[in-house]
Design a protein around this motif. Structure first.
Motif, mmCIF file in Angstrom:
data_model
loop_
_atom_site.group_PDB
_atom_site.id
_atom_site.type_symbol
_atom_site.label_atom_id
_atom_site.label_comp_id
_atom_site.label_asym_id
_atom_site.label_seq_id
_atom_site.Cartn_x
_atom_site.Cartn_y
_atom_site.Cartn_z
ATOM 1 N N GLU C 17 0.807 -1.223 0.000
ATOM 2 C CA GLU C 17 0.000 0.000 0.000
ATOM 3 C C GLU C 17 0.838 1.269 0.000
ATOM 4 O OE1 GLU C 17 -3.812 -1.705 2.535
ATOM 5 O OE2 GLU C 17 -2.461 -0.220 3.382
ATOM 6 N N LYS C 18 1.904 1.253 0.797
ATOM 7 C CA LYS C 18 2.672 2.488 0.983
ATOM 8 C C LYS C 18 4.054 2.433 0.346
ATOM 9 C CE LYS C 18 2.334 4.361 4.818
ATOM 10 N NZ LYS C 18 2.453 4.897 6.159
ATOM 11 N N ASN C 100 7.102 -2.738 -6.920
ATOM 12 C CA ASN C 100 7.708 -1.667 -6.137
ATOM 13 C C ASN C 100 9.136 -2.007 -5.728
ATOM 14 O OD1 ASN C 100 7.725 -0.907 -2.746
ATOM 15 N ND2 ASN C 100 7.924 0.700 -4.294
ATOM 16 N N PHE C 103 11.867 -2.070 -8.536
ATOM 17 C CA PHE C 103 12.307 -0.829 -9.167
ATOM 18 C C PHE C 103 12.916 0.166 -8.190
ATOM 19 C CE2 PHE C 103 9.049 -2.395 -12.143
ATOM 20 C CZ PHE C 103 9.936 -2.700 -13.153
ATOM 21 N N GLN C 104 12.995 -0.238 -6.948
ATOM 22 C CA GLN C 104 13.675 0.583 -5.959
ATOM 23 C C GLN C 104 15.106 0.058 -5.874
ATOM 24 O OE1 GLN C 104 11.863 2.966 -4.543
ATOM 25 N NE2 GLN C 104 13.590 3.781 -3.396
ATOM 26 N N PRO C 105 16.071 0.836 -6.331
ATOM 27 C CA PRO C 105 17.445 0.317 -6.382
ATOM 28 C C PRO C 105 17.910 -0.283 -5.060
ATOM 29 C CG PRO C 105 17.335 2.428 -7.490
ATOM 30 C CD PRO C 105 15.981 2.192 -6.880
ATOM 31 N N SER D 16 17.690 8.191 -10.170
ATOM 32 C CA SER D 16 17.754 6.981 -10.987
ATOM 33 C C SER D 16 18.653 5.926 -10.348
ATOM 34 C CB SER D 16 18.274 7.335 -12.372
ATOM 35 O OG SER D 16 18.652 6.181 -13.071
ATOM 36 N N GLU D 17 19.778 6.372 -9.805
ATOM 37 C CA GLU D 17 20.750 5.426 -9.252
ATOM 38 C C GLU D 17 20.327 4.857 -7.904
ATOM 39 O OE1 GLU D 17 24.795 7.431 -11.138
ATOM 40 O OE2 GLU D 17 24.384 7.522 -8.999
ATOM 41 N N LYS D 18 19.778 5.724 -7.048
ATOM 42 C CA LYS D 18 19.493 5.308 -5.676
ATOM 43 C C LYS D 18 18.010 5.201 -5.382
ATOM 44 C CE LYS D 18 22.026 6.976 -2.643
ATOM 45 N NZ LYS D 18 22.639 7.736 -1.562
ATOM 46 N N GLY D 19 17.203 5.712 -6.278
ATOM 47 C CA GLY D 19 15.782 5.785 -6.007
ATOM 48 C C GLY D 19 15.443 7.109 -5.345
ATOM 49 N N PHE D 20 14.213 7.533 -5.527
ATOM 50 C CA PHE D 20 13.792 8.834 -5.009
ATOM 51 C C PHE D 20 13.876 8.900 -3.488
ATOM 52 C CE2 PHE D 20 10.286 11.560 -3.422
ATOM 53 C CZ PHE D 20 10.679 12.775 -3.952
ATOM 54 N N GLU D 21 13.316 7.910 -2.819
ATOM 55 C CA GLU D 21 13.267 7.946 -1.350
ATOM 56 C C GLU D 21 14.646 7.907 -0.716
ATOM 57 O OE1 GLU D 21 10.353 8.382 -0.306
ATOM 58 O OE2 GLU D 21 8.906 7.316 -1.545
ATOM 59 N N LYS D 22 15.540 7.214 -1.358
ATOM 60 C CA LYS D 22 16.866 7.030 -0.769
ATOM 61 C C LYS D 22 17.832 8.148 -1.134
ATOM 62 C CE LYS D 22 16.990 3.070 1.594
ATOM 63 N NZ LYS D 22 17.454 3.010 2.981
ATOM 64 N N LEU D 99 10.244 4.469 -13.945
ATOM 65 C CA LEU D 99 9.671 3.237 -13.416
ATOM 66 C C LEU D 99 9.670 3.271 -11.892
ATOM 67 C CD1 LEU D 99 11.190 0.504 -15.771
ATOM 68 C CD2 LEU D 99 8.777 1.107 -15.488
ATOM 69 N N ASN D 100 10.805 3.679 -11.337
ATOM 70 C CA ASN D 100 10.904 3.750 -9.881
ATOM 71 C C ASN D 100 9.796 4.609 -9.283
ATOM 72 O OD1 ASN D 100 12.682 5.824 -7.718
ATOM 73 N ND2 ASN D 100 12.143 3.728 -7.157
ATOM 74 N N MET D 102 6.982 5.519 -10.591
ATOM 75 C CA MET D 102 5.623 5.054 -10.851
ATOM 76 C C MET D 102 5.176 3.950 -9.903
ATOM 77 S SD MET D 102 5.398 4.934 -14.980
ATOM 78 C CE MET D 102 3.953 3.859 -14.947
ATOM 79 N N PHE D 103 6.131 3.187 -9.410
ATOM 80 C CA PHE D 103 5.756 2.045 -8.566
ATOM 81 C C PHE D 103 5.930 2.307 -7.076
ATOM 82 C CE2 PHE D 103 6.794 0.022 -12.648
ATOM 83 C CZ PHE D 103 5.490 -0.332 -12.945
ATOM 84 N N GLN D 104 6.361 3.522 -6.754
ATOM 85 C CA GLN D 104 6.436 3.914 -5.356
ATOM 86 C C GLN D 104 5.139 4.639 -5.034
ATOM 87 O OE1 GLN D 104 9.212 3.082 -3.766
ATOM 88 N NE2 GLN D 104 8.480 3.818 -1.797
ATOM 89 N N PRO D 105 4.268 4.035 -4.227
ATOM 90 C CA PRO D 105 2.964 4.657 -3.996
ATOM 91 C C PRO D 105 3.034 6.128 -3.605
ATOM 92 C CG PRO D 105 3.023 2.482 -3.016
ATOM 93 C CD PRO D 105 4.406 2.756 -3.528
ATOM 94 N N ARG D 108 4.006 8.081 -6.667
ATOM 95 C CA ARG D 108 2.985 7.872 -7.677
ATOM 96 C C ARG D 108 1.829 8.836 -7.514
ATOM 97 N NH1 ARG D 108 1.150 4.199 -11.211
ATOM 98 N NH2 ARG D 108 -1.052 4.573 -11.580
#
Lengths: 179, 179, 179, 179
Positions: C17-18, C100, C103-105, D16-22, D99-100, D102-105, D108
DNA sequence: TATGAATGAGGGTTCATTCAT
DNA sequence: CATGAATGAACCCTCATTCAT
């Protein structure tokens, strides 16, 4: 097979290697191959394990101290020095643990009694010897004698990498032989 | 106004009073009236705070050591002793912290460099003096001299409750005056 | 009653969900009605929870894949398609989580092994079928077949709001029936 | 010299390399050689940086899509395929980031509008082509066409290590040439 | 004796964001 | 347009201890 002793041994090694605060009960359990429940069956707390180790060491010290009770005062003093160096070489692990626990305020607190006991035992027996030799300022001299020993332990265990323990020992013995 | 220094001061006091491991970052923040984020803005970790305190102390020691560079070799030695006792009386807090950190394996590790630097500075300057006085076994004597000082510090700071520091100082001075 | 499974279930839902990064351990604990300590008693880290979920899903996929082992090659292929759509409709939660995490590195890194295993299992079984049907370029065709399925999943789960899954399924089945 | 663009570029690479959250704002600042204050002067939040990157990409996609507006319907379709593969090879970084996100709620959610816009643009232009070719079920076919492309992107960017992109491209082109 | 599941407070650290300069 | 000190909530994780079995 005595699981309680296994715990004590494991704890002694770990406390010495990592320090008391940085050693967890879980680690002790793993190292002693024993469950958490069992440790808490034998000891009320982590502190109590350390206290047990400390009191065991104090007991040993007493024995050593009283075992050197024969001979002339001077010989007794030399005996104390020799015992000291012998223990220094033999029991690095335990001694390091003792230093660690003594300088950590949190552990120091509940070990206070043992620390006091040890220091007064050593002080009294040294002072008694100096009094028998009839040296003036025996009290101050005792403090200085103890300081020398403690300082050597400290240098050897925690300051200098290549400490010439034998040289120091000989120098010290010759110094006090000429009192 | 300088919040970084506030942090250092608060940490020094707390580390000394409670020990490094038992002092939490939250406590340091409260004591320094500063947010957690700010501390981590100035220091990368709790360890780094201790390291900063340590390196500052080392710097002071260097200054003291070099400041005693004048006069005859014997006077230099006496000056070192006097400086030592002066610091012992003045800076109990910092010294206790130093002992605590040196005997905690976890902290000791990342302070190793500073510890080594300090001990070699002291050793070299003492040995140089003994060499100038032209004493045999200057190396062993230096180790013993340092051991005496360290042992006195240890006794005073962490072993005996009523330590006759003045008596010890006088006794030590008179002992080395007659070299 | 099985608290470990409660944790896995709660984590699966929340991760889906999150997102993995935005789900905190505290939330998982609350949702699973379990303490933090308990979670860390069963899992070494938050990552390990995800890994467990992933490996469980991989296991299920293997079973499904091998369960479609009977019948003519063509029927096997159709069976794979039908299984795929069945899972797509049934397990939206888990599938979204899988996308999810892939696609999260940061998560992708420690799930690499599982991802590789899954893709090679699917690729091998599809290629084997195409080989049995005796199609040329079976390898390229397999890649394209997989791409179609993955693309449908992606569109359905994360791109289009009203996706005509039934139409797509029928179209796909009729397309491959005429191979 | 345009610092805003420096930020966008640094963020694109890092996301792109680490992901948005990280990826932290601090990291972006370091990578872009720019202060935190400046970033917040140009963007209201971290989210807004991602949104800007996304909308820029959408704009590019529109241009590409409209640029393929000439020629026969079939040629237009082939052109779309070729553009798609060209971008796939050229812009791995940006695509992976897309892609990263789009699949991170969490991401997204605030990118929904852009995602919807993109998918409907693509869907409409593909459907229009299929309608011009006068194929039945043009809507379903469009979905399947898009699924194939998306699935290939997914396989290439995140599933298979050695993906025969050229083979796939040729196969796909020849498949649609014979419509 | 002996086990290990379970607790929950607290640990160090990160981070998006704000704001005075 | 530009800096970086400062905030504080939240994060993952550790750990001494308890207790049912």
């Amino acid at each position: 097979m005595n699981k309680k002793q296994q715990v004590i041994n494991a704890a002694t090694t770990l406390f010495s290697e990592k320090g008391f605060e940085k050693t967890s009960m879980s680690e002790i359990c793993s190292a002693a191959n024993v469950s958490k429940g069992l440790v808490y069956h034998h000891f009320q707390s982590k502190n109590e394990i350390l206290e047990k180790i400390f009191s065991d060491t104090t007991e040993q010290m007493k024995n050593i101290s009283s075992a050197s009770g024969d001979g002339s005062p001077l010989n007794q003093l030399l005996k104390i020095i020799e015992n000291f160096f012998a223990q220094l070489e033999k029991d690095v692990v335990t001694l390091r643990l003792n230093l660690n626990a003594m300088f950590q305020p949190s552990t120091r607190e509940f070990l206070q009694t043992h620390i006091n006991e040890r220091s007064s035992i050593l002080f009294e027996s040294v002072k008694k010897i100096f009094d028998q030799i009839d040296l003036p300022r025996s009290s101050t001299l005792s403090f200085m004698f103890i300081a020398e020993l403690d300082g050597i332990a400290l240098s050897y265990l925690s300051v200098f990498d290549d400490y010439p323990l034998q040289d120091i020992k000989e120098q010290l013995l010759s110094k006090y032989q000429n009192l």
